[in-house]
Design a protein around this motif. Structure first.
Motif, PDB file in Angstrom:
ATOM      1  N   ALA A  70     -20.339 -26.135 -39.183  1.00  0.00           N
ATOM      2  CA  ALA A  70     -19.274 -25.131 -39.711  1.00  0.00           C
ATOM      3  C   ALA A  70     -20.028 -23.922 -39.482  1.00  0.00           C
ATOM      4  O   ALA A  70     -19.161 -22.696 -39.683  1.00  0.00           O
ATOM      5  CB  ALA A  70     -18.755 -25.344 -40.942  1.00  0.00           C
ATOM      6  N   GLY A  72     -21.582 -22.218 -37.151  1.00  0.00           N
ATOM      7  CA  GLY A  72     -21.278 -21.855 -35.700  1.00  0.00           C
ATOM      8  C   GLY A  72     -22.747 -21.577 -34.977  1.00  0.00           C
ATOM      9  O   GLY A  72     -23.644 -22.397 -35.259  1.00  0.00           O
ATOM     10  N   GLY A  98     -12.027 -21.656 -25.918  1.00  0.00           N
ATOM     11  CA  GLY A  98     -11.417 -21.191 -26.953  1.00  0.00           C
ATOM     12  C   GLY A  98     -10.450 -20.092 -26.877  1.00  0.00           C
ATOM     13  O   GLY A  98      -9.952 -19.538 -27.914  1.00  0.00           O
ATOM     14  N   ARG A 101      -6.687 -19.953 -27.786  1.00  0.00           N
ATOM     15  CA  ARG A 101      -6.386 -20.200 -29.075  1.00  0.00           C
ATOM     16  C   ARG A 101      -5.713 -21.925 -29.368  1.00  0.00           C
ATOM     17  O   ARG A 101      -6.191 -22.742 -28.641  1.00  0.00           O
ATOM     18  CB  ARG A 101      -5.403 -19.265 -29.547  1.00  0.00           C
ATOM     19  N   LEU A 106     -10.822 -22.665 -32.308  1.00  0.00           N
ATOM     20  CA  LEU A 106     -12.268 -22.766 -33.104  1.00  0.00           C
ATOM     21  C   LEU A 106     -13.289 -22.494 -32.276  1.00  0.00           C
ATOM     22  O   LEU A 106     -14.424 -21.784 -32.738  1.00  0.00           O
ATOM     23  CB  LEU A 106     -12.403 -23.894 -33.798  1.00  0.00           C
ATOM     24  N   VAL A 109     -14.832 -19.059 -32.190  1.00  0.00           N
ATOM     25  CA  VAL A 109     -15.376 -18.617 -33.455  1.00  0.00           C
ATOM     26  C   VAL A 109     -16.676 -19.257 -33.693  1.00  0.00           C
ATOM     27  O   VAL A 109     -17.614 -18.642 -33.850  1.00  0.00           O
ATOM     28  CB  VAL A 109     -14.549 -18.952 -34.684  1.00  0.00           C
ATOM     29  N   LEU A 110     -17.012 -20.451 -33.154  1.00  0.00           N
ATOM     30  CA  LEU A 110     -18.009 -21.114 -33.685  1.00  0.00           C
ATOM     31  C   LEU A 110     -19.104 -20.995 -32.410  1.00  0.00           C
ATOM     32  O   LEU A 110     -20.122 -21.363 -32.625  1.00  0.00           O
ATOM     33  CB  LEU A 110     -17.849 -22.777 -33.734  1.00  0.00           C
ATOM     34  N   TRP A 163     -10.847 -31.673 -36.674  1.00  0.00           N
ATOM     35  CA  TRP A 163      -9.930 -30.811 -35.575  1.00  0.00           C
ATOM     36  C   TRP A 163      -9.609 -31.795 -34.241  1.00  0.00           C
ATOM     37  O   TRP A 163      -8.477 -31.338 -33.880  1.00  0.00           O
ATOM     38  CB  TRP A 163     -10.872 -29.777 -35.361  1.00  0.00           C
TER      39      TRP A 163
END
Length: 202
Positions: A70, A72, A98, A101, A106, A109-110, A163
């Motif tokens: 979480a 990243g 990613g 979207r 995610l 972001v990660l 996820w």
């Protein structure tokens, strides 16, 4: 906004010595070794991206995560089926980096460093209950569901908020070999999972 959807199956093998704690903790519990190194394979049974057909293609990934999922700072690379058209290649890069979207958003972001995407012969085969992934000479893996109390029934973690998908079959790697980008990993006997996926932009 991209319009995409893929349905199929995912397998993953990581360096955790017991079943990956990230599944039930949703990335808040550290991997058993304190960091996560993994390879992943996706078989797309049916899929599209803005009108481009993705059905029948396979994807491989390399994931290198320094600590809690979480938090990243992941490093990731994608291997795209060499049979993909140029349009399908570009679409799959957008999905698995990613950028598109949706479910895989995610990653944007990660993943702190996307190591790139390349065409490779990617095969995803099922023999009995064993799933095998081969990515050229870079990844060679095989995972098999663990034995449960009821013969013939897979052991699953169900109804999760994970996820990848809500129901995850617990497996073990018969073989988990990565030879790429300075990484030499051997995860035979380590944690693995199998998940039916239904991902998309909405």
């Amino acid at each position: 906004m991209d319009d995409w959807k893929i349905e199929g199956e995912l397998i993953l093998n990581c360096n955790c010595t017991v079943f990956c704690p990230c599944v039930v903790s949703l990335g808040k519990h550290p991997p058993t070794e304190g960091y996560c190194q993994a390879w992943m394979g996706v078989r797309i049974d049916k899929g599209h991206f803005n009108g481009v057909d993705l059905s029948g293609l396979n994807i491989g990934m390399l994931l290198d995560i320094p600590g809690l999922m979480a938090r990243g700072n992941w490093k990731a690379a994608a291997y795209i089926d060499e049979r993909a058209s140029d349009e399908a290649f570009d679409a799959l890069v957008r999905i698995f980096s990613g950028q598109a979207r949706g479910t895989t958003g995610l990653f944007s972001v990660l993943v702190g460093e996307f190591l790139g995407a390349e065409r490779q012969p990617v095969t995803y085969e099922t023999e009995g209950k064993t799933r095998r992934l081969t990515v050229g000479r870079k990844v060679k893996g095989a995972v098999t569901p663990i034995e449960g109390a009821e013969p013939g029934e897979e052991v699953k973690v169900v109804n999760t908020g994970y996820w990848m998908g809500p129901d995850v079959t617990i497996a073990k790697a018969d073989q988990g070999r990565v030879r790429d980008r300075g990484r030499v990993w051997d995860f035979d006997g380590r944690s693995a999972e199998i998940c039916q996926i239904r991902w998309g932009s909405a």
